[in-house]
Design an enzyme around this catalytic site. Sequence first.
Site, PDB file in Angstrom:
ATOM      1  CB  ALA A  11      -1.128  -0.040   1.039  1.00 44.91           C
ATOM      2  NE  ARG A  16      13.406   6.846  -0.153  1.00 44.18           N
ATOM      3  CZ  ARG A  16      13.997   5.902   0.591  1.00 44.18           C
ATOM      4  NH1 ARG A  16      15.181   5.690   0.125  1.00 44.18           N
ATOM      5  NH2 ARG A  16      13.370   4.940   1.239  1.00 44.18           N
ATOM      6  CG  ASN A 170      11.135  -7.613  11.882  1.00 44.32           C
ATOM      7  OD1 ASN A 170      11.201  -8.170  10.968  1.00 44.32           O
ATOM      8  ND2 ASN A 170      10.089  -7.077  12.802  1.00 44.32           N
ATOM      9  CE  LYS A 351       0.909 -10.491 -39.315  1.00 45.97           C
ATOM     10  NZ  LYS A 351      -0.056  -9.822 -39.637  1.00 45.97           N
ATOM     11  CG  ASN A 386       0.138  -9.224 -44.991  1.00 46.47           C
ATOM     12  OD1 ASN A 386       1.003  -8.443 -45.267  1.00 46.47           O
ATOM     13  ND2 ASN A 386       0.318  -9.700 -43.490  1.00 46.47           N
ATOM     14  CB  ALA A 423      12.498 -14.834 -60.754  1.00 46.10           C
TER      15      ALA A 423
HETATM   16  C1  UD1 Z   1       9.452  -2.600   8.712  1.00 43.83           C
HETATM   17  C2  UD1 Z   1       9.430  -2.907  10.020  1.00 43.83           C
HETATM   18  C3  UD1 Z   1      10.922  -3.088  10.619  1.00 43.83           C
HETATM   19  C4  UD1 Z   1      11.425  -4.029   9.563  1.00 43.83           C
HETATM   20  C5  UD1 Z   1      11.595  -3.364   7.938  1.00 43.83           C
HETATM   21  C6  UD1 Z   1      12.269  -4.462   7.085  1.00 43.83           C
HETATM   22  C7  UD1 Z   1       7.397  -2.341  10.908  1.00 43.83           C
HETATM   23  C8  UD1 Z   1       6.653  -1.084  11.835  1.00 43.83           C
HETATM   24  N1  UD1 Z   1       8.611  -2.206  11.039  1.00 43.83           N
HETATM   25  O1  UD1 Z   1       9.731  -1.231   8.705  1.00 43.83           O
HETATM   26  O2  UD1 Z   1      10.687  -3.587  11.860  1.00 43.83           O
HETATM   27  O3  UD1 Z   1      12.958  -3.931  10.161  1.00 43.83           O
HETATM   28  O4  UD1 Z   1      10.223  -3.352   7.944  1.00 43.83           O
HETATM   29  O5  UD1 Z   1      12.310  -3.600   6.028  1.00 43.83           O
HETATM   30  O6  UD1 Z   1       6.626  -2.989  10.587  1.00 43.83           O
HETATM   31  N2  UD1 Z   1       2.859  -0.603   4.224  1.00 43.83           N
HETATM   32  C9  UD1 Z   1       1.735  -0.618   3.902  1.00 43.83           C
HETATM   33  N3  UD1 Z   1       0.695   0.158   4.648  1.00 43.83           N
HETATM   34  C10 UD1 Z   1       1.241   0.971   5.813  1.00 43.83           C
HETATM   35  C11 UD1 Z   1       2.570   0.846   5.917  1.00 43.83           C
HETATM   36  C12 UD1 Z   1       3.420   0.040   5.326  1.00 43.83           C
HETATM   37  O7  UD1 Z   1       1.311  -1.234   3.102  1.00 43.83           O
HETATM   38  O8  UD1 Z   1       0.437   1.501   6.414  1.00 43.83           O
HETATM   39  C13 UD1 Z   1       3.784  -1.455   3.515  1.00 43.83           C
HETATM   40  C14 UD1 Z   1       4.812  -0.659   2.713  1.00 43.83           C
HETATM   41  O9  UD1 Z   1       4.206  -0.550   1.353  1.00 43.83           O
HETATM   42  C15 UD1 Z   1       6.072  -1.334   2.784  1.00 43.83           C
HETATM   43  C16 UD1 Z   1       6.071  -2.395   3.969  1.00 43.83           C
HETATM   44  O10 UD1 Z   1       4.766  -2.340   4.387  1.00 43.83           O
HETATM   45  O11 UD1 Z   1       6.158  -2.276   1.451  1.00 43.83           O
HETATM   46  C17 UD1 Z   1       6.901  -1.516   5.017  1.00 43.83           C
HETATM   47  O12 UD1 Z   1       6.814  -0.490   5.381  1.00 43.83           O
HETATM   48  P1  UD1 Z   1       7.591   0.548   5.786  1.00 43.83           P
HETATM   49  O13 UD1 Z   1       6.983   1.735   6.357  1.00 43.83           O
HETATM   50  O14 UD1 Z   1       8.590   0.736   5.005  1.00 43.83           O
HETATM   51  O15 UD1 Z   1       8.162  -0.099   7.097  1.00 43.83           O
HETATM   52  P2  UD1 Z   1       9.746   0.037   7.519  1.00 43.83           P
HETATM   53  O16 UD1 Z   1      10.036   1.578   8.320  1.00 43.83           O
HETATM   54  O17 UD1 Z   1      10.564  -0.334   6.388  1.00 43.83           O
END
Ligand code: UD1
Length: 461
Positions: A11, A16, A170, A351, A386, A423
């Site tokens: 989502a 970037r 994580n 083709k 064609n 030809a």
């Molecule tokens: C998250 C983890 C972090 C971990 C890291 C690894 C949390 C709070 N933190 O951090 O512990 O080390 O991933 O990369 O989970 N997304 C949604 N909806 C939201 C928020 C996020 O769909 O409301 C999706 C984003 O599109 C993205 C993913 O979840 O693909 C991760 O979200 P992001 O906010 O980037 O988490 P990080 O800060 O990277």
Amino acid sequence: MENLKAIILAAGEGTRMKSKKSKVLHEIMRKPMLGYVIDTAKACGAESVCVVVGHQAEQVQQAIQEQDICFALQTERKGTGHAVKMAADFIEAQKDILILYGDTPLITAETLQAVLEAHHAAKNSVTVVSAMVDDATGYGRIIRDAAGNFIKSVEHKDATETERAVKEINTGIYVFQGAALQSALGRLQNNNAQGEYYLPDCLEILLQDGERVGAYIAADETEFFGVNSRVQLAEAADILKKRINRKHMENGVTLVDPANTYIGADVVIGQDTVILPGCVIEGKTVIGADCEIGPNSRLTDMQIGDGVQFQSSTALESSIGNNTTVGPFAYIRPNCHIGERVKVGDFVEVKNSNIGNGTKIPHLSYVGDTDAGEKINFGCGSIMVNYDGEKKHRTTIHDGVFVGCNVNLVAPVTIGENSYIAAGSTITRDVEGNVLAVARARQSIIQGWKEKRIQTKKSES
Ligand code: UD1
Ligand code: CA
């Protein structure tokens, strides 16, 4: 693996990337990042997949129209825990729920299988996948007690100095027992540095419930590489390319210059095939054994038999039989079925056509919308006409026909077995078998023409 479902979070906004296209639809080797994650989830046994979409939701839904995929909408971005909550209806108490991310395309089914096995062996309610990294900045940290037992996962922004020194991160990937996830999600709070509902907080909640919570340390941290920019997209593509190329070489395929060879994740190549530099081989392409492909060739969604020589050419959505040679500089467009021992030579375009076994189109020809039999010879410069300006028509050429040089066959037209087309002929009517068809002005000789011309010039001056 039965009883497994996957939720993929996608989502996020992806600012970037600086793109009008959703981040997760950006492609590596013509396949969207999200497609890799979906395929990996299925490869490790997920019976269905729910993608949580938000930003550019409709675009994502339109692009990913596969079976067993459903979507949940997160209209406001309130954190990873909140995003998973949007898929609440998808979560089943009796099943395991795998959590993945649409912008983390390098995760492999092998690693996830190992995580699932560890999860089951330990009878965990949740297993978080962690990795040891040199620079943990920005990541959530896995905090353990002196005995090494999991205590919690703390976000960088919420972590103390001591916690920030921890190198175990994580990765954001988890396997939850469905009922445990349901029970923890309902109790998440957003009283943290980012005011978000953190999915990692589920771990601590479940631990406090007395449930078993484990952290599985994955060996290869590159699998968790997340893509946030085009630079990272290229980096991910490079890691994937190396991984794919290595697999083919280990399977007995020679890549003359792997750094300069681009093979899609779903491509299959047989033993002793040699891929020369500069090839782009994409989609669902299957190449047989003992072929030589390249240099500088593109193959998209192609079925190629054994012993095929394919030199400096492009071919799309078609099939080529055993021991056929193609190129250099041929262009095979969609929906061609080219038989065995066929020659499609230089500067030939084919083709939407069927070409029978042993037929030769050695040079400078256009064969479109044509059904050609076996052992036909197309002379240099044969054109299947064609298109009448409104509609395309088909040409049928039976076995053994000899099409002379610089012939136009104006479709719709049929040429019978073993006939010869002289030809330079432009053929507009059907030709029966075993005849010679000539359709051109007869050559005439004008005697004394040069002498006459000299006389005329003299009298003018
Ligand atoms: C998250 C983890 C972090 C971990 C890291 C690894 C949390 C709070 N933190 O951090 O512990 O080390 O991933 O990369 O989970 N997304 C949604 N909806 C939201 C928020 C996020 O769909 O409301 C999706 C984003 O599109 C993205 C993913 O979840 O693909 C991760 O979200 P992001 O906010 O980037 O988490 P990080 O800060 O990277
Ligand atoms: Ca965040």
